[in-house]
Design an enzyme around this catalytic site. Structure first.
Site, PDB file in Angstrom:
ATOM      1  N   GLY B 283      -4.298 -11.040 -17.007  1.00 31.33           N
ATOM      2  CA  GLY B 283      -5.760 -11.044 -17.010  1.00 31.33           C
ATOM      3  C   GLY B 283      -6.313 -11.834 -15.835  1.00 31.33           C
ATOM      4  O   GLY B 283      -5.741 -11.849 -14.744  1.00 31.33           O
ATOM      5  N   SER B 284      -7.412 -12.527 -16.067  1.00 32.31           N
ATOM      6  CA  SER B 284      -8.160 -13.144 -14.966  1.00 32.31           C
ATOM      7  C   SER B 284      -7.439 -14.287 -14.273  1.00 32.31           C
ATOM      8  O   SER B 284      -7.867 -14.715 -13.205  1.00 32.31           O
ATOM      9  CB  SER B 284      -9.524 -13.620 -15.470  1.00 32.31           C
TER      10      SER B 284
END
Lengths: 113, 573
Positions: B283-284
């Site tokens: 993810g981020s």
């Protein structure tokens, strides 16, 4: 009949032989003691080895934490509790430096003075 | 008068005529033979006497003077100890006694079984009786008895029953370091973890294996992860803490874990090391790599702007930003507010080849070089196209382990030299700097991560007084059908703690599997609500434990002047 020199030689031979035998017996005795000391040392080393393992078991952090939580009112150490030499002996200098802090943190112990 | 020897035999024999010369010859011969025999006997006697003297004087005759018991004359531990960086024992071998029986010599099996069952409460009298009546010359009755149990049985004086010296591998800390240390099988051979990979060392070197782990840090990590799992009803968690100065891992935990002192089936899910084998789309947190990549390439700097108001489509999917700033925003804003669209545009500026090369440089495309055999290989797109470049920029489409994330981010935030985590004390000594990014790019990345804590999604990771810089990531978990499940997420956290932006010291990577929304999180499951506070608590516990003092006066020093002019407030949709 034995002449004097022969007698003396034989006597010397006998004495030397006896001395050699006595020394050797002493060495054997000491060797036995040394073996016994080594055996005792090995036993102590084994005991220490087991005690080390037991110490590691008894000082498990989870166990210590549980004991501390159950029997004391101590809390986990916080970073704010760590102070430098300047914080204690040069508080003015230290205060000037931390009052610049924009995150709003204050060292509680110094604030209370 | 004639001498006797001058007399011949004929002088004595009646009727014989004296033969003087022959008789003398016979006598001479007899005399000579007697002399030779005497000399021979003298030699033999001298030889015996000499041998006696030799034996009396000489010590080393090849025969032992005392019976040397190999076990007692010198302490042989067998398999060496494994200890942490402070010498705390993590794995050790102890000598035990195991009880066996010669069933043929047991006089009364019923009474013997009764007495033994009384002395050994955990053992069934029926099973003992069965073994004692088996008529086998050798059968184990009980393995690895304690000295007290052995003494109790010895005092019983049961005929046909005896002890044999045995050894047992013990793990005093139980499940705390199970995934790292591993375990041995019944034959004392390592079958997992460092026990397996250092088998030769442990058996032959005779000295302890010193790890980089610190059990206090290990416990702090495990304690916080366990609390986090309980609080958010998560399926599992993992975290690693590493020293940025020497790449030594101070703690590595994967939950659930197992107790190596008990029998473990290697197919048990608890045996799976999420930190090194589990592959996740991060993810981020992957935006750390994406942003460092564009800054290092020189194609953008912190002030370069991108238009995030435009729609971006990958196939039939439209990319959106979750609560990010909108419009024309710069690289710093893209990172702090975790804009997916901005990240895509940055990655497209570098290009697919550039992205691939960067990922290879930071070690995300190959197996990690860590000292345990349980190491996974990243899941890489078979055909790395533009669509993959776009998704990888915000952390989807390339699955890596938490260890890969740790190594890559540590390289980027720790000064720019390639870092590879080690589990051995001094394991990364004298490694030359293999530069991945420039030192000033590394500094900018640390500043950006600090802004994420102050202005962005990692506020709950902050620890008063310490320089904490962090980034979170939330990604949907895959369902069994291969589709992303919107209701189930995995959240990741990367954080560093240090004295200032120029002196980062420790890094933590944490991951939470399937955390649930709570009332206090308003039902949200984003990383900022669950794994960020866990990561912050880990950093807050570890830093004072390792003597790192807070320096509140240095928190905002050393920042790029441009960053102080940027507006990081989110605009309304």
């Amino acid at each position: 009949m034995l002449n004097k020199s022969t007698f003396v030689t034989l006597l010397a031979l006998f004495l030397l032989g006896s001395l050699t035998y006595a020394i050797k017996q002493k060495v054997i005795e000491l060797d036995g003691e040394l073996s016994q000391v080594h055996r005792t040392m090995a036993q102590y080393q084994e005991s220490m080895h087991i005690l080390n393992a037991e110490w590691a078991y008894l000082t498990r952090p989870s166990r210590l934490q549980a004991l501390v939580e159950e029997h004391t009112r101590l809390h986990q150490s916080q970073g704010v509790a760590l102070v430098s030499y300047d914080d204690v002996f040069n508080p003015q200098q230290s205060r000037e430096s931390y009052e610049d802090n924009t995150s709003g943190m204050r060292l509680a112990s110094l604030k209370d003075r | 008068m004639q001498k006797p020897w001058e007399q011949s035999a004929s002088d004595f024999l009646p009727g014989s005529r004296p033969q003087g010369r022959h008789y003398r010859q016979a006598l001479d011969m007899a005399h000579n033979r007697l002399v030779i025999a005497s000399i021979l006997f003298v030699f033999i006697l001298v030889g015996i006497a000499g041998r006696l003297v030799f034996i009396g004087v000489n010590q080393d005759m090849g025969e032992p003077l005392f019976v040397h018991d190999a076990v007692h004359s010198k302490f042989h531990q067998g398999r060496s100890d494994i200890v942490d960086r402070n010498g705390v024992v993590l794995a050790t071998t102890v000598t035990t006694s195991s009880l066996y029986a010669n069933a043929k010599k047991v006089l009364d099996a019923e009474i013997a079984a009764k007495m033994l069952a009384k002395a050994l409460p955990g053992y069934s009298e029926k099973k003992l009786f069965k073994k004692l009546t088996s008529n086998r010359p050798f059968i184990w009755l009980a393995r690895h008895l304690t000295p007290k149990q052995r003494d109790r049985i010895m005092h019983l004086g049961i005929p046909g029953v005896s002890f044999r010296k045995d050894s047992k591998r013990l793990y005093p800390h139980g499940r705390l370091v199970s995934h790292v240390v591993g375990l041995t099988n019944i034959d004392d051979h390592g079958i997992a973890g460092l026990e397996k990979s250092n088998e030769q060392f442990l058996l032959t070197e005779g000295k302890e294996l010193a790890l980089s782990l610190d059990v206090r840090v290990q416990h702090a990590i495990r304690d916080e992860l366990q609390k986090g799992i309980e609080e958010f009803s998560a399926a599992g968690a993992t975290a690693i803490v590493m020293d940025l100065e020497n790449s030594e891992i101070l703690g590595m935990v994967s939950l659930p874990d197992f107790n190596p002192n008990k029998n473990v089936k290697l197919t048990d899910p608890a045996y799976f090391n999420k930190a090194t084998v589990g592959m996740y789309e991060m993810g981020s947190t992957f935006k750390i790599l994406n942003t460092a990549m564009i800054l290092e390439s020189g194609k953008a700097d912190l002030s370069t702007t991108y238009d995030t108001s435009e729609e971006i489509k990958i196939g039939r999917f439209s990319i959106t930003d979750y609560r990010a700033k909108h419009g024309i925003i710069n690289v710093a804003q893209i990172f702090v507010h975790s804009s997916n669209k901005g990240s895509i545009k940055m990655a497209l500026d570098v290009g697919t080849e550039g992205q691939q090369e960067f990922m290879r440089k930071v070690g995300c495309l190959s197996r990690c070089n860590i000292e345990i055999p349980e190491r996974g290989r990243p899941l890489i797109p078979r055909h790395w196209r533009e669509a993959n470049t776009m998704t990888i920029s915000y952390g989807y489409g390339l699955a890596i382990s938490p260890l890969h994330l740790l190594n890559s981010v540590a390289s980027l935030l720790g000064g720019g030299c390639r870092k590879e985590a080690t589990l051995l004390k001094g394991g990364a000594q004298d490694r030359p700097c293999d530069r991945v990014i420039k030192a000033d790019v590394s500094s900018k990345m640390r500043q950006l991560l600090r802004l994420v804590v102050v202005k962005g999604t990692s506020k709950k990771a902050d620890v008063p007084g310490y320089f904490i810089a962090a980034k979170t990531g939330t990604r949907n978990m895959l369902s069994k059908s291969g589709q992303y499940n919107k209701d189930r997420v995995a959240t990741s956290f990367v954080g560093i703690v240090g004295e200032s932006v120029d002196k980062p010291r420790y890094i933590v990577v944490a991951l939470l599997e399937d955390p649930k929304g709570l009332k206090k999180t308003f039902g949200f499951t984003a990383a900022g609500w669950n794994v960020a506070p866990i990561g912050g608590r880990i950093l807050g516990r570890v830093a004072p434990l390792l003597g790192l003092r807070p320096h509140p006066d240095r928190l905002n020093k050393g920042f790029d002047p441009f960053l102080q002019t940027v507006d990081f407030t989110k605009n309304k949709k």
